[in-house]
Design a protein around this motif. Structure first.
Motif, PDB file in Angstrom:
ATOM      1  N   ILE A 133      46.077  75.069  20.516  1.00 45.82           N
ATOM      2  CA  ILE A 133      46.748  76.360  20.608  1.00 45.82           C
ATOM      3  C   ILE A 133      48.045  76.197  21.376  1.00 45.82           C
ATOM      4  CG2 ILE A 133      45.378  76.959  22.658  1.00 45.82           C
ATOM      5  CD1 ILE A 133      45.695  79.912  21.798  1.00 45.82           C
ATOM      6  N   ALA A 134      49.124  76.731  20.825  1.00 44.73           N
ATOM      7  CA  ALA A 134      50.422  76.723  21.498  1.00 44.73           C
ATOM      8  C   ALA A 134      50.651  78.095  22.111  1.00 44.73           C
ATOM      9  CB  ALA A 134      51.534  76.392  20.511  1.00 44.73           C
ATOM     10  N   VAL A 135      51.180  78.097  23.324  1.00 48.54           N
ATOM     11  CA  VAL A 135      51.361  79.332  24.063  1.00 48.54           C
ATOM     12  C   VAL A 135      52.811  79.807  23.930  1.00 48.54           C
ATOM     13  CG1 VAL A 135      51.091  80.465  26.299  1.00 48.54           C
ATOM     14  CG2 VAL A 135      49.638  78.515  25.705  1.00 48.54           C
ATOM     15  N   ASP A 136      52.977  81.046  23.502  1.00 48.53           N
ATOM     16  CA  ASP A 136      54.301  81.671  23.486  1.00 48.53           C
ATOM     17  C   ASP A 136      54.588  82.239  24.866  1.00 48.53           C
ATOM     18  OD1 ASP A 136      56.298  81.812  21.545  1.00 48.53           O
ATOM     19  OD2 ASP A 136      55.099  83.088  20.236  1.00 48.53           O
ATOM     20  N   LEU A 137      55.722  81.901  25.437  1.00 46.68           N
ATOM     21  CA  LEU A 137      56.102  82.397  26.753  1.00 46.68           C
ATOM     22  C   LEU A 137      57.338  83.287  26.621  1.00 46.68           C
ATOM     23  CD1 LEU A 137      55.734  79.104  28.830  1.00 46.68           C
ATOM     24  CD2 LEU A 137      54.051  80.937  28.533  1.00 46.68           C
ATOM     25  N   PRO A 138      57.450  84.305  27.458  1.00 41.39           N
ATOM     26  CA  PRO A 138      58.586  85.240  27.374  1.00 41.39           C
ATOM     27  C   PRO A 138      59.831  84.682  28.048  1.00 41.39           C
ATOM     28  CG  PRO A 138      57.115  85.949  29.109  1.00 41.39           C
ATOM     29  CD  PRO A 138      56.466  84.739  28.468  1.00 41.39           C
ATOM     30  N   GLY A 139      60.334  83.565  27.516  1.00 43.21           N
ATOM     31  CA  GLY A 139      61.427  82.858  28.166  1.00 43.21           C
ATOM     32  C   GLY A 139      62.687  83.671  28.352  1.00 43.21           C
ATOM     33  N   ALA A 140      62.953  84.597  27.452  1.00 41.73           N
ATOM     34  CA  ALA A 140      64.183  85.384  27.529  1.00 41.73           C
ATOM     35  C   ALA A 140      64.034  86.640  28.379  1.00 41.73           C
ATOM     36  CB  ALA A 140      64.644  85.765  26.125  1.00 41.73           C
ATOM     37  N   PRO A 155      55.152  82.628  37.545  1.00 40.51           N
ATOM     38  CA  PRO A 155      53.814  83.211  37.731  1.00 40.51           C
ATOM     39  C   PRO A 155      53.264  83.842  36.457  1.00 40.51           C
ATOM     40  CG  PRO A 155      55.243  83.803  39.568  1.00 40.51           C
ATOM     41  CD  PRO A 155      56.126  83.191  38.509  1.00 40.51           C
ATOM     42  N   GLU A 156      54.128  84.546  35.718  1.00 41.36           N
ATOM     43  CA  GLU A 156      53.686  85.168  34.471  1.00 41.36           C
ATOM     44  C   GLU A 156      53.377  84.108  33.420  1.00 41.36           C
ATOM     45  OE1 GLU A 156      55.523  88.102  36.971  1.00 41.36           O
ATOM     46  OE2 GLU A 156      56.363  86.201  36.246  1.00 41.36           O
ATOM     47  N   TYR A 157      54.180  83.050  33.359  1.00 38.24           N
ATOM     48  CA  TYR A 157      53.894  81.962  32.426  1.00 38.24           C
ATOM     49  C   TYR A 157      52.514  81.373  32.721  1.00 38.24           C
ATOM     50  CZ  TYR A 157      59.026  81.852  31.659  1.00 38.24           C
ATOM     51  OH  TYR A 157      60.335  82.161  31.395  1.00 38.24           O
ATOM     52  N   THR A 158      52.242  81.173  34.013  1.00 33.82           N
ATOM     53  CA  THR A 158      50.955  80.599  34.414  1.00 33.82           C
ATOM     54  C   THR A 158      49.804  81.492  33.971  1.00 33.82           C
ATOM     55  OG1 THR A 158      51.999  79.527  36.309  1.00 33.82           O
ATOM     56  CG2 THR A 158      49.611  79.798  36.386  1.00 33.82           C
ATOM     57  N   ASP A 159      49.948  82.791  34.163  1.00 34.06           N
ATOM     58  CA  ASP A 159      48.894  83.724  33.756  1.00 34.06           C
ATOM     59  C   ASP A 159      48.668  83.673  32.250  1.00 34.06           C
ATOM     60  OD1 ASP A 159      48.560  84.595  36.375  1.00 34.06           O
ATOM     61  OD2 ASP A 159      49.794  86.399  36.114  1.00 34.06           O
ATOM     62  N   GLY A 180      58.207  73.161  30.844  1.00 33.72           N
ATOM     63  CA  GLY A 180      56.795  73.534  30.922  1.00 33.72           C
ATOM     64  C   GLY A 180      56.050  72.805  32.012  1.00 33.72           C
ATOM     65  N   ALA A 181      56.619  71.693  32.484  1.00 36.71           N
ATOM     66  CA  ALA A 181      55.986  70.935  33.563  1.00 36.71           C
ATOM     67  C   ALA A 181      55.974  71.693  34.878  1.00 36.71           C
ATOM     68  CB  ALA A 181      56.701  69.598  33.748  1.00 36.71           C
ATOM     69  N   PHE A 182      56.790  72.730  35.020  1.00 34.39           N
ATOM     70  CA  PHE A 182      56.719  73.564  36.218  1.00 34.39           C
ATOM     71  C   PHE A 182      55.522  74.510  36.166  1.00 34.39           C
ATOM     72  CE2 PHE A 182      60.769  71.942  37.378  1.00 34.39           C
ATOM     73  CZ  PHE A 182      60.928  72.223  38.727  1.00 34.39           C
ATOM     74  N   THR A 183      55.171  74.957  34.983  1.00 35.77           N
ATOM     75  CA  THR A 183      54.027  75.855  34.827  1.00 35.77           C
ATOM     76  C   THR A 183      52.703  75.097  34.879  1.00 35.77           C
ATOM     77  OG1 THR A 183      55.331  77.395  33.484  1.00 35.77           O
ATOM     78  CG2 THR A 183      52.942  77.494  33.230  1.00 35.77           C
ATOM     79  N   ALA A 184      52.651  73.926  34.286  1.00 39.87           N
ATOM     80  CA  ALA A 184      51.390  73.208  34.103  1.00 39.87           C
ATOM     81  C   ALA A 184      50.628  72.948  35.398  1.00 39.87           C
ATOM     82  CB  ALA A 184      51.637  71.907  33.349  1.00 39.87           C
TER      83      ALA A 184
END
Length: 229
Positions: free
Chosen positions: A32-39, A46-50, A70-74
């Motif tokens: 599964i690939a995660v879509d993140l609200p980058g914009a 914190p929201e990416y992590t959640d 993504g290495a900051f979130t992981a």
């Protein structure tokens, strides 16, 4: 069967992984690939992590794969939920408490990139064609699925909120042709920050799009030969 949870880099576009997912599934894995609200200027690390944790849900035997920023979130995810293996791809490997905005100067990434450009005979000025899509096949470029989203400023000022690197087996993969984070730079970064060597795959910064089969084979090999074995 393992569950591969795939984190994109800056811009947060899950489609970055669209060529890898079916190859992992063909090997019998969940992916599964995660879509993140980058914009989104109201959402950051914190929201990416959640969102990644929500995507993991109750999955077991999780292999968390993070590309570039993504290495900051992981590691923030690994500090909160069980992860069996962490894989960093062409990654901005952070120190605890470091922000993505600080990372560039702390690591000397720009100097390494310019030096590699001079050695390689391509322009030092960053542009999409030279640094990101130079090795993508025509069908990927034509699909419109190559990442092009911008990352909002908010995440660049937020720290990787961990006290220490998580105690999760970790592997680092680098693209041999990455012009944005040149291979020698990635080798130095992985050794300095994690004490790890890198595994090299073909492709540039977007290796999941340019060489998905080779990347999938490298990811799968870790399940046969766990980190530390």
């Amino acid at each position: 069967m393992s569950s591969f949870v795939l984190i994109p880099g800056a811009g947060g576009t899950a489609s970055f992984w669209y060529r890898v997912i079916p190859l992992l599934e063909a090997r019998g894995h969940d992916a599964i690939a995660v879509d993140l609200p980058g914009a989104d200027e109201s959402a950051g690390l914190p929201e990416y992590t959640d969102l990644v944790i929500a995507a993991i849900g109750g999955r077991q035997d999780v292999v968390l794969v993070a590309q570039s920023m993504g290495a900051f979130t992981a590691p923030m995810v690994c500090a909160r939920v069980p992860v069996g293996l962490l894989v960093l791809l062409n990654a901005m490997i952070p120190r605890p408490g470091e922000t993505p905005g600080e990372w560039w100067g702390n690591t000397g990434s720009q100097e390494a990139r310019v030096a590699a450009a001079q050695d390689g005979g391509y322009p030092a000025e960053i542009d999409l064609d030279t640094y990101f899509v130079h090795d993508l096949p025509a069908e990927v470029l034509a699909s419109g699925l190559a990442p092009g989203s911008q990352e909002a400023d908010i995440a660049f000022g937020q720290p990787c909120a961990i006290d220490q690197w998580p105690g999760v087996p970790t592997r680092v993969i680098s693209g041999r042709g990455d012009r944005f984070f040149p291979l020698d730079f990635q080798r130095r970064l992985a050794k300095d920050r994690l004490g790890l060597d890198v595994d090299v795959v073909p492709g540039g910064h977007l290796a999941a799009l340019s060489y998905p089969a080779e990347l999938t084979a490298q990811l799968s090999s870790y399940l046969d030969h766990p980190a530390g074995s």
